[in-house]
Design a protein around this motif. Structure first.
Motif, PDB file in Angstrom:
ATOM      1  N   HIS A   6       0.779  -1.242   0.000  1.00  0.00           N
ATOM      2  CA  HIS A   6       0.000   0.000   0.000  1.00  0.00           C
ATOM      3  C   HIS A   6       0.810   1.291   0.000  1.00  0.00           C
ATOM      4  CE1 HIS A   6      -3.830  -1.975   0.396  1.00  0.00           C
ATOM      5  NE2 HIS A   6      -3.485  -2.585   1.508  1.00  0.00           N
ATOM      6  N   ASN A   7       2.071   1.234   0.402  1.00  0.00           N
ATOM      7  CA  ASN A   7       2.759   2.502   0.661  1.00  0.00           C
ATOM      8  C   ASN A   7       4.124   2.685   0.012  1.00  0.00           C
ATOM      9  OD1 ASN A   7       0.978   4.079   2.596  1.00  0.00           O
ATOM     10  ND2 ASN A   7       1.054   2.082   3.616  1.00  0.00           N
ATOM     11  N   GLY A   8       4.878   1.635  -0.217  1.00  0.00           N
ATOM     12  CA  GLY A   8       6.178   1.833  -0.841  1.00  0.00           C
ATOM     13  C   GLY A   8       7.195   0.786  -0.452  1.00  0.00           C
ATOM     14  N   LEU A  47      -1.366  11.217   4.609  1.00  0.00           N
ATOM     15  CA  LEU A  47      -1.304  11.738   5.976  1.00  0.00           C
ATOM     16  C   LEU A  47       0.025  12.419   6.294  1.00  0.00           C
ATOM     17  CD1 LEU A  47      -2.965   8.764   7.901  1.00  0.00           C
ATOM     18  CD2 LEU A  47      -4.041  10.893   7.132  1.00  0.00           C
ATOM     19  N   VAL A  48       1.037  12.186   5.458  1.00  0.00           N
ATOM     20  CA  VAL A  48       2.357  12.757   5.748  1.00  0.00           C
ATOM     21  C   VAL A  48       2.807  13.773   4.713  1.00  0.00           C
ATOM     22  CG1 VAL A  48       3.044  10.648   6.939  1.00  0.00           C
ATOM     23  CG2 VAL A  48       3.623  10.918   4.526  1.00  0.00           C
ATOM     24  N   LYS A  49       2.069  13.919   3.657  1.00  0.00           N
ATOM     25  CA  LYS A  49       2.468  14.812   2.576  1.00  0.00           C
ATOM     26  C   LYS A  49       2.658  16.239   3.079  1.00  0.00           C
ATOM     27  CE  LYS A  49       1.269  16.044  -2.182  1.00  0.00           C
ATOM     28  NZ  LYS A  49       0.273  15.862  -3.282  1.00  0.00           N
ATOM     29  N   GLY A  50       3.848  16.773   2.846  1.00  0.00           N
ATOM     30  CA  GLY A  50       4.147  18.147   3.218  1.00  0.00           C
ATOM     31  C   GLY A  50       4.417  18.378   4.689  1.00  0.00           C
ATOM     32  N   LYS A  51       4.478  17.318   5.495  1.00  0.00           N
ATOM     33  CA  LYS A  51       4.668  17.476   6.934  1.00  0.00           C
ATOM     34  C   LYS A  51       6.101  17.113   7.337  1.00  0.00           C
ATOM     35  CE  LYS A  51      -0.192  16.644   8.016  1.00  0.00           C
ATOM     36  NZ  LYS A  51      -1.168  15.804   8.738  1.00  0.00           N
ATOM     37  N   ASN A  71       5.152   8.868  20.814  1.00  0.00           N
ATOM     38  CA  ASN A  71       5.472   7.473  20.524  1.00  0.00           C
ATOM     39  C   ASN A  71       5.991   7.366  19.093  1.00  0.00           C
ATOM     40  OD1 ASN A  71       4.823   4.620  19.513  1.00  0.00           O
ATOM     41  ND2 ASN A  71       4.506   4.434  21.717  1.00  0.00           N
ATOM     42  N   THR A  72       7.133   6.703  18.914  1.00  0.00           N
ATOM     43  CA  THR A  72       7.761   6.618  17.593  1.00  0.00           C
ATOM     44  C   THR A  72       7.749   5.208  17.021  1.00  0.00           C
ATOM     45  OG1 THR A  72       9.949   6.404  18.624  1.00  0.00           O
ATOM     46  CG2 THR A  72       9.238   8.629  17.988  1.00  0.00           C
ATOM     47  N   ALA A  73       6.781   4.381  17.443  1.00  0.00           N
ATOM     48  CA  ALA A  73       6.644   3.066  16.829  1.00  0.00           C
ATOM     49  C   ALA A  73       6.406   3.209  15.325  1.00  0.00           C
ATOM     50  CB  ALA A  73       5.500   2.290  17.469  1.00  0.00           C
ATOM     51  N   LEU A  74       5.761   4.291  14.953  1.00  0.00           N
ATOM     52  CA  LEU A  74       5.596   4.690  13.556  1.00  0.00           C
ATOM     53  C   LEU A  74       5.846   6.191  13.519  1.00  0.00           C
ATOM     54  CD1 LEU A  74       4.664   3.613  10.704  1.00  0.00           C
ATOM     55  CD2 LEU A  74       2.415   4.558  11.267  1.00  0.00           C
ATOM     56  N   ALA A  75       6.876   6.588  12.790  1.00  0.00           N
ATOM     57  CA  ALA A  75       7.240   8.009  12.817  1.00  0.00           C
ATOM     58  C   ALA A  75       7.753   8.449  11.454  1.00  0.00           C
ATOM     59  CB  ALA A  75       8.298   8.266  13.890  1.00  0.00           C
ATOM     60  N   TRP A  76       7.171   9.533  10.973  1.00  0.00           N
ATOM     61  CA  TRP A  76       7.532  10.105   9.675  1.00  0.00           C
ATOM     62  C   TRP A  76       8.464  11.286   9.876  1.00  0.00           C
ATOM     63  CZ3 TRP A  76       7.794   9.967   4.578  1.00  0.00           C
ATOM     64  CH2 TRP A  76       7.830  11.158   3.846  1.00  0.00           C
ATOM     65  N   PHE A  77       9.578  11.268   9.155  1.00  0.00           N
ATOM     66  CA  PHE A  77      10.519  12.378   9.180  1.00  0.00           C
ATOM     67  C   PHE A  77      10.639  12.923   7.761  1.00  0.00           C
ATOM     68  CE2 PHE A  77      11.408   9.867  12.879  1.00  0.00           C
ATOM     69  CZ  PHE A  77      11.668  10.802  13.870  1.00  0.00           C
ATOM     70  N   GLY A  78       9.980  14.040   7.539  1.00  0.00           N
ATOM     71  CA  GLY A  78       9.978  14.642   6.213  1.00  0.00           C
ATOM     72  C   GLY A  78      11.019  15.726   6.033  1.00  0.00           C
ATOM     73  N   ASP A  79      11.705  16.079   7.113  1.00  0.00           N
ATOM     74  CA  ASP A  79      12.679  17.167   7.079  1.00  0.00           C
ATOM     75  C   ASP A  79      14.039  16.645   7.538  1.00  0.00           C
ATOM     76  OD1 ASP A  79      14.058  19.551   8.811  1.00  0.00           O
ATOM     77  OD2 ASP A  79      13.004  20.340   7.057  1.00  0.00           O
ATOM     78  N   GLU A  80      15.017  16.732   6.675  1.00  0.00           N
ATOM     79  CA  GLU A  80      16.348  16.193   6.966  1.00  0.00           C
ATOM     80  C   GLU A  80      17.000  16.911   8.149  1.00  0.00           C
ATOM     81  OE1 GLU A  80      19.879  13.795   6.177  1.00  0.00           O
ATOM     82  OE2 GLU A  80      17.758  13.608   5.636  1.00  0.00           O
ATOM     83  N   ASP A 126       2.441  16.337  14.356  1.00  0.00           N
ATOM     84  CA  ASP A 126       1.197  15.658  13.990  1.00  0.00           C
ATOM     85  C   ASP A 126       1.301  14.204  14.428  1.00  0.00           C
ATOM     86  OD1 ASP A 126      -0.443  17.622  12.264  1.00  0.00           O
ATOM     87  OD2 ASP A 126       1.576  17.789  11.417  1.00  0.00           O
ATOM     88  N   THR A 127       0.164  13.526  14.538  1.00  0.00           N
ATOM     89  CA  THR A 127       0.158  12.113  14.927  1.00  0.00           C
ATOM     90  C   THR A 127      -0.817  11.329  14.057  1.00  0.00           C
ATOM     91  OG1 THR A 127      -1.524  12.513  16.639  1.00  0.00           O
ATOM     92  CG2 THR A 127       0.791  12.567  17.334  1.00  0.00           C
TER      93      THR A 127
END
Length: 286
Positions: A42-44, A119-123, A163-172, A220-221
């Motif tokens: 579903h995601n990549g 849910l993570v686009k642009g964040k 909680n970082t069990a699932l965590a998106w990092f969009g900014d280096e 965001d969460t």
């Protein structure tokens, strides 16, 4: 599409069980397989950061192909001044530091069932959910510190951890700042806390929230709380695994995962059904 990383560092296992042959439970292996395969569906792509001990274990069960890519160097070169029995999830932070943003860090015991790219686009940062400042997050004066370490005076200790069990990092830049701060706190920090939890969750989940506030990065969460009754997108087995000693419950859960694997990835279910390790569950499912 969104790239995700799994991390399995066996250093904490070696610390707990020196000289033992590495192993994980049937439940752990099944949820790891579904975690990777459902993400790819579903995601990549999914990349595994691991060491040779875990790599050989996965190879023995013929499941290395659930990942698109495997890194065997980063975890093997973690610094020696890190107490793995205290910071058992340190491998996650070193892998994240090495990986370029944008990237999703995903625990091997967490399954994302549906597309979440929108849910993570642009964040710049999205965590799994916020946490309350309960006993495992003590006041900073009660935390153990490495020699000559001083907390950043700009950090706000009233901020709720993430909680970082699932965590998106969009900014280096933010990813690098957070991982550098967390790793600096862990290195040489060898004094054991009484409850064996506060040090790791501070490094992984409290520092990220304080770094975000200091850097004016919005948090965001994916979930409003970990107990959302309308959650159909995520399954996190961290808490459930505490019941791993309950044989009947454990068997039912393994059968449930195998059933879902049969529905979602029948070709992989067929492969597992031929393994002696899973024969008992397959028979009970008939």
């Amino acid at each position: 599409m969104v790239k995700a990383i799994h991390i399995n560092c066996t250093a904490p296992f070696k610390s707990r069980c020196p000289g033992c042959e590495y192993h994980i439970t049937d439940l752990d292996l099944l949820v790891t397989i579904l975690s990777a395969l459902m993400w790819r569906k579903h995601n990549g792509k999914v990349k595994l950061y691991t060491d040779h001990m875990a790599y050989d274990y996965y190879a023995n069960y013929g499941v290395l192909d659930i990942w698109n890519e495997i890194d065997l160097d980063t975890i093997e070169t973690m610094p020696s001044d890190l107490p793995n029995d205290i910071f058992w999830a340190a491998g996650k932070l070193f892998a994240l530091q090495h990986e370029s943003a944008p990237v999703m860090m995903m625990d091997t015991d967490l399954i994302v069932w549906n597309p979440i790219e929108h849910l993570v686009k642009g964040k710049p940062f999205v965590g799994f959910h916020r946490e309350d400042l309960i006993e495992c997050y003590p006041e900073k004066q009660f935390l153990k510190l490495p020699p000559y370490y001083v907390f950043n005076p700009k950090w706000d200790w009233t901020v709720r951890p993430v909680n970082t069990a699932l965590a998106w990092f969009g900014d280096e830049e933010f990813k690098n700042y957070y991982t550098s701060c967390a790793i600096h706190f862990m290195r040489g920090n060898v004094e054991h806390p009484v409850e064996m939890v506060s040090q790791m969750v501070t490094a992984e989940q409290r520092i990220v929230a304080m770094c975000a506030k200091e850097q004016n990065v919005p948090i965001d969460t994916f979930l409003d709380c970990p107990y959302c009754v309308d959650n159909a997108d995520y399954t996190h087995l961290w808490g459930i695994k505490m019941m791993a000693g309950h044989i009947k419950f454990n068997s039912l859960l393994c059968m449930s995962l195998l059933s879902r694997l049969k529905d979602e990835h029948p070709e992989y279910y067929q492969r597992l059904s031929l393994m002696e390790r899973f024969q008992g569950y397959i028979e009970m499912m008939k």
